[in-house]
Design a protein around this motif. Sequence first.
Motif, PDB file in Angstrom:
ATOM      1  N   PHE A 242       9.338  -2.858  13.288  1.00 35.57           N
ATOM      2  CA  PHE A 242       8.327  -2.203  12.836  1.00 35.57           C
ATOM      3  C   PHE A 242       7.541  -3.021  11.797  1.00 35.57           C
ATOM      4  N   SER A 243       8.224  -4.168  11.649  1.00 32.90           N
ATOM      5  CA  SER A 243       7.585  -5.294  10.809  1.00 32.90           C
ATOM      6  C   SER A 243       6.098  -5.475  11.347  1.00 32.90           C
ATOM      7  N   ASP A 244       5.790  -5.338  12.284  1.00 37.50           N
ATOM      8  CA  ASP A 244       4.383  -5.826  12.969  1.00 37.50           C
ATOM      9  C   ASP A 244       3.707  -4.479  13.379  1.00 37.50           C
ATOM     10  N   THR A 245       4.141  -3.273  12.873  1.00 37.44           N
ATOM     11  CA  THR A 245       3.188  -2.115  12.921  1.00 37.44           C
ATOM     12  C   THR A 245       2.249  -1.995  11.812  1.00 37.44           C
ATOM     13  N   ILE A 246       0.984  -1.594  11.964  1.00 43.68           N
ATOM     14  CA  ILE A 246       0.036  -1.784  11.217  1.00 43.68           C
ATOM     15  C   ILE A 246      -0.087  -0.322  10.324  1.00 43.68           C
ATOM     16  N   VAL A 247      -0.081  -0.301   9.176  1.00 43.46           N
ATOM     17  CA  VAL A 247      -0.279   0.703   8.369  1.00 43.46           C
ATOM     18  C   VAL A 247      -1.587   0.537   7.563  1.00 43.46           C
ATOM     19  N   CYS A 263       0.030  -5.414   8.507  1.00 36.61           N
ATOM     20  CA  CYS A 263       1.371  -5.060   8.951  1.00 36.61           C
ATOM     21  C   CYS A 263       2.322  -4.846   8.030  1.00 36.61           C
ATOM     22  N   VAL A 264       3.382  -3.999   8.121  1.00 39.53           N
ATOM     23  CA  VAL A 264       4.318  -3.666   7.188  1.00 39.53           C
ATOM     24  C   VAL A 264       5.012  -4.975   6.766  1.00 39.53           C
ATOM     25  N   GLY A 265       5.239  -5.866   7.627  1.00 39.92           N
ATOM     26  CA  GLY A 265       6.158  -7.059   7.399  1.00 39.92           C
ATOM     27  C   GLY A 265       5.479  -8.032   6.562  1.00 39.92           C
TER      28      GLY A 265
END
Length: 394
Positions: A242-247, A263-265
Amino acid sequence: MAMRLEPAILRKLNERRVLNALRLGRAQSRTEIQKAVHLTLPTVSRIVDSLIAQGWVHEVGPADSALGRPPVLVDIDPSYAVAIGVDLGRKFARVVYTNPLAEILSTTSVPIDQVDNPAKLASYLESSVRQHHAILRNLTGVGIATPAGNPIHHIRNPFHGIADDPALHWDSASLIEAVEGRLKLPTWVENDANAAALGEIWFGRGQSVSQIVFVLMDVGVGAGIGINGQVYEGARGRAGEFSDTIVDFRADPCECGCGKRGCVGIVANSAAIQSGVRKVRGDGANLSMSHIIQQAKAGVEPEASVVSRALDYLSLGVVNLIEIIDPNMVVLGGATLISDPFMIDEAIRKVRQFSGTDVPIQVTAFGAQAVAIGAATVVLQHVYDHTRLIENVT
């Protein structure tokens, strides 16, 4: 058509089932074990006797009984076997030696630049094992957890991560080959968040639940997903990345290995926090995470805003995981996150604020050693989990 197993494989499979019943229930009579594993009592008795002869199990005395002769209880012998867990971090390699219950017997650590290739790491582990020979009665294997983003345990994929990460030049095949060649022990490589999740599932907070999410925040950020005692890997081994999920899709462009923005990360890690503070205060600022967190707690800027933004990103990522997976529990870990109760409290507060979820959120049972113990659990899983044996023969 039903699968036919050779008698030797079937015996080993049933031994693992009995050992796992003892891991879950600890000291039990043979009759109690029989009820747990659904085998005949004579079969269970033979298996228990065999495990006692091997050293895995020992008798611990009679049970309390008001009627008749009390049954003899048996349990896993914590002094018999040792698993090695290696947390191959971006700054240090941490090594733990655990007993069969994942309880730490000894720990060591070394700067990562001293073990920056497979041969050096294998040599260091060999030297460490030699120094710890007094406690190592029966070494069962080596588990190595890494901060890589790709499914490195699926052999021959190069490591991905921070640009100056020494581990970038490694792949799991060469790592396994070097360590097995030196130590003559079976060796497994796993993603760090997945390893931490596995440790929590088998020996920590997640033992009593069917689904957990382990969220790791350190130099990098990641998540491991545990379902019914196993780590869920996904079709390509990238589940939990989920480090590469966009928030925040409106975020300014910034460097991220995935090429996306928001991205989270890219925000929710110690390196990003330190970089954010440096941009405002300059290179001469005290950039230790402990100092930055203390400043943030006191409401001092820019530390307060930088830390708050990092926890916003992390918490939004956690909320998305909760909404998609619907876990029984979320477990938080990683040096940056557990370094101060303020970080944990703020992360939980923000998750509640953003979602209103009542999913239990707990701190890892293993503190800073969560990843290393998780790596050791990768080894111990092959002691207890009969499904791993079936996978190997099918």
